[in-house]
Motif scaffolding. Structure first.
Motif, PDB file in Angstrom:
ATOM      1  N   UNK A   1       0.842  -1.179   0.000  1.00  0.00           N
ATOM      2  CA  UNK A   1       0.000   0.000   0.000  1.00  0.00           C
ATOM      3  C   UNK A   1       0.892   1.248   0.000  1.00  0.00           C
ATOM      4  N   UNK A   2       1.159   1.843   1.183  1.00  0.00           N
ATOM      5  CA  UNK A   2       2.030   3.000   1.283  1.00  0.00           C
ATOM      6  C   UNK A   2       3.305   2.608   2.018  1.00  0.00           C
ATOM      7  N   UNK A   3       4.383   3.243   1.631  1.00  0.00           N
ATOM      8  CA  UNK A   3       5.639   3.025   2.344  1.00  0.00           C
ATOM      9  C   UNK A   3       5.598   3.821   3.650  1.00  0.00           C
ATOM     10  N   UNK A   4       6.486   3.508   4.587  1.00  0.00           N
ATOM     11  CA  UNK A   4       6.508   4.278   5.837  1.00  0.00           C
ATOM     12  C   UNK A   4       6.747   5.777   5.606  1.00  0.00           C
ATOM     13  N   UNK A   5       7.566   6.104   4.626  1.00  0.00           N
ATOM     14  CA  UNK A   5       7.810   7.512   4.317  1.00  0.00           C
ATOM     15  C   UNK A   5       6.526   8.200   3.847  1.00  0.00           C
ATOM     16  N   UNK A   6       5.791   7.533   2.954  1.00  0.00           N
ATOM     17  CA  UNK A   6       4.540   8.116   2.448  1.00  0.00           C
ATOM     18  C   UNK A   6       3.517   8.288   3.565  1.00  0.00           C
ATOM     19  N   UNK A   7       3.423   7.283   4.463  1.00  0.00           N
ATOM     20  CA  UNK A   7       2.494   7.395   5.601  1.00  0.00           C
ATOM     21  C   UNK A   7       2.869   8.581   6.497  1.00  0.00           C
ATOM     22  N   UNK A   8       4.159   8.772   6.715  1.00  0.00           N
ATOM     23  CA  UNK A   8       4.616   9.885   7.538  1.00  0.00           C
ATOM     24  C   UNK A   8       4.273  11.220   6.872  1.00  0.00           C
ATOM     25  N   UNK A   9       4.479  11.285   5.553  1.00  0.00           N
ATOM     26  CA  UNK A   9       4.149  12.517   4.829  1.00  0.00           C
ATOM     27  C   UNK A   9       2.643  12.791   4.872  1.00  0.00           C
TER      28      UNK A   9
END
Length: 84
Positions: A1-9
């Motif tokens: 789904x989303x990478x940890x970086x994308x979730x943080x953003x």
């Protein structure tokens, strides 16, 4: 789904919305806004068309005038619906 970086953003964007515009954040969180029904608009247009056709066929001015009034009301309903 989303990478940890994308979730943080995404979380940072969500926090920014919460701070900058809480009303918009609540609206986005609540989901899509329901649109009003098109049934009243359709009924008014059908009545205006029927009155106009019947008035033209019979030559009765009152029916033609009523059709014009119904058409104006339909135009107002359409404009109000598009404004929202």
């Amino acid at each position: 789904m989303f990478t940890p970086y994308e979730r943080r953003q995404l979380r940072l964007i969500e926090e920014w919305f919460e701070q900058d515009d809480p009303q918009l954040a609540r609206t986005l969180r609540s989901g899509p806004v329901k649109r009003p029904s098109a049934v009243p608009q359709s009924i008014i247009l059908a009545v205006a068309g029927s009155l106009g056709l019947l008035g033209i066929i019979t030559g009765v001015f009152v029916l033609i005038f009523s059709a014009m009034i119904a058409a104006i009301i339909a135009g107002c309903v359409i404009a109000a619906r598009r404004k929202d």
